[in-house]
Design a protein around this motif. Sequence first.
Motif, PDB file in Angstrom:
ATOM      1  N   GLN A 172      11.554 -14.569   7.210  1.00 31.87           N
ATOM      2  CA  GLN A 172      12.119 -15.526   6.259  1.00 31.87           C
ATOM      3  C   GLN A 172      12.542 -16.775   7.021  1.00 31.87           C
ATOM      4  O   GLN A 172      13.314 -16.698   7.967  1.00 31.87           O
ATOM      5  N   THR A 218      10.261 -17.774  -4.721  1.00 30.48           N
ATOM      6  CA  THR A 218      10.577 -16.385  -4.370  1.00 30.48           C
ATOM      7  C   THR A 218       9.356 -15.496  -4.618  1.00 30.48           C
ATOM      8  O   THR A 218       8.447 -15.873  -5.375  1.00 30.48           O
ATOM      9  N   THR A 219       9.376 -14.326  -4.015  1.00 31.04           N
ATOM     10  CA  THR A 219       8.270 -13.387  -4.201  1.00 31.04           C
ATOM     11  C   THR A 219       8.148 -12.987  -5.669  1.00 31.04           C
ATOM     12  O   THR A 219       7.048 -12.907  -6.218  1.00 31.04           O
ATOM     13  N   VAL A 250       6.649 -18.718  -1.023  1.00 32.10           N
ATOM     14  CA  VAL A 250       5.892 -17.464  -0.988  1.00 32.10           C
ATOM     15  C   VAL A 250       4.646 -17.634  -1.844  1.00 32.10           C
ATOM     16  O   VAL A 250       4.721 -18.200  -2.938  1.00 32.10           O
ATOM     17  N   ALA A 258      13.176  -2.989  11.959  1.00 34.97           N
ATOM     18  CA  ALA A 258      11.859  -3.461  12.415  1.00 34.97           C
ATOM     19  C   ALA A 258      11.374  -4.553  11.466  1.00 34.97           C
ATOM     20  O   ALA A 258      11.412  -4.387  10.252  1.00 34.97           O
ATOM     21  N   GLN A 267       6.043  -9.401   6.270  1.00 35.78           N
ATOM     22  CA  GLN A 267       6.629  -9.782   4.993  1.00 35.78           C
ATOM     23  C   GLN A 267       8.138 -10.012   5.096  1.00 35.78           C
ATOM     24  O   GLN A 267       8.743 -10.595   4.196  1.00 35.78           O
ATOM     25  N   ASP A 268       8.738  -9.564   6.182  1.00 31.48           N
ATOM     26  CA  ASP A 268      10.184  -9.719   6.345  1.00 31.48           C
ATOM     27  C   ASP A 268      10.560 -11.055   6.985  1.00 31.48           C
ATOM     28  O   ASP A 268      11.738 -11.373   7.112  1.00 31.48           O
ATOM     29  N   TYR A 321       8.625  -6.716   9.759  1.00 28.41           N
ATOM     30  CA  TYR A 321       7.203  -6.800   9.433  1.00 28.41           C
ATOM     31  C   TYR A 321       6.911  -8.227   8.968  1.00 28.41           C
ATOM     32  O   TYR A 321       7.828  -9.000   8.683  1.00 28.41           O
TER      33      TYR A 321
END
Lengths: 180, 357
Positions: free
Chosen positions: B225, B274-275, B231, B218, B222-223, B220
């Motif tokens: 990309q 990157t995060t 970010v 699934a 935040q997924d 979300y």
Amino acid sequence: MTSTLDINGKAVTVKAAPETPLLWVLRDELGLTGTKFGCGMAQCGACTVHVNGDPVRSCVTPIAALSGAKIATIESLGGTHPLQQAWVKHDVPQCGYCQSGQIMSAAALLAQTKAPSDEDIDNAMSGNICRCGTYQRIRAAIKDAAGLTAAPVVAAPQASNDVDDDIAAASGSTGRGAGQ
Amino acid sequence: MNGPLEKLSRRDGVSRRDLVVGATLVGGALLVGCSPADLMSAGSKVEPGAFGPFIRFDPDGAVTVLSKHIEFGQGNHAGLAAIVAEELDADWSRVKVVHAPANAKLYGNSTAGIQLTGGSSAISNSWEQLRKAGAGARAMFVQAAATRWNVPVDQITVKDGVVGHASGKSAGFGALIADAAKVTPPESPTLKDPKTFTLIGTDRVRRKDSLVKSTGAARYTQDVQLPNMLVAVVAHAPRFGATVKSFNADEARKVAGVVDIFQIPTGVAVVADTTYAARMGREALKVEWDEAKAETRSSATIAQQWRDIAAGKGPSDLKWEAFDSKGDAAAASAGKGARCSRPPTTSPTWPMRPWSR
């Protein structure tokens, strides 16, 4: 500088600096987004993966500590793991965000304890929180996956008419557990 | 429904950059930073399909329901799809649900006007709309079959996604799509008598998203990309209402991967490759907060003040407005011990992250 990690049975070379937590390497560099970021401080369990079979919080585990270790993420379970089948059967997830971590903690439990008691389950799952409160179904699904009959759900004690105590409960401990 | 709308309109005038940053950061609160006008025009080029904006048919007969509401644990995707499937007489096992694209005209909340999920409104504001959508599409397939088989419309049956006739002729939705798509949709399709429902109200309506939410598949917010995506994270004030007095980003800019740092209305944004870099940059940031207008009371203090007010010890200028002045609540509840208090909470009933498309 690169590091080599053993992720889901494959040797993977990553560019991230050695102090980078595994979570961000999995998600940002390798695109394995099934592992979730919840709190970043090992308090919620959403980022749980297996390191040599043990459940580990990837958000606080630097990759420097993982040389030679066998890392497994939710993606390694393949979708047909008994826990995943039980999760579907019981419609465990609601928003679903914590469930990768829940399942990885449960998978580590079942790998080590074939027939977990309620206490075993509570102990193994106490570090995984669920904002939707799916704990009852999580426990039932774990028992189902283990081939055990889940105990009937006991009705919660009748709430008192006066719930002033909620204030203390809300500002104090989170008061949760797989059995609550 | 005024609350969310008011919040949205207060955000008028926020720049596009702020919107992009806000959307990246807050994920689910994609609405943050958009004006209602923006929301109304978003995705306006999306066209409804031959069977309307809510239903698509695959050549293999599978049915896809486009949900105008986001699913973040309520189970509304199953509920909304069941409304369509019931009137359509679809095979429930072959019904899929996806999030509708951005288009407030087609997918707006009937109550709020914008694309909004909240206030327990998903099912109620979709009920008649989706029943008509399902019944309308069903009527198109019935007409297509009647024409193809040269039989009266009222002799056609539909069950579990199969259109049939007493003569033994039958065809799945998939085989009739091309013909059915040419039928003019009925303006007011006949809806079922709820007594004849076979899906709604039964245990057959199960969640459609349990598997993808058990495998990590699934997606979300935040997924999401995208190529060359940056970010951003925000250093938020430690107290509600505090604002940035000043900040020093010298050390934060030295963090490898940090691209930019700037002030936004809600704090200081750190943008990075990157995060992890964004988070480390934020950690290295030094922000001085102006707490002049900040909430400085503790939860316990606020709770006590609420109790004082309830006990009649509140500020004398406090104005009370009766929610409903009819009847005598005190007399009605006399002797029944109905007393209840709720703690103040800063934790709204939101999920940790919403599901994305």
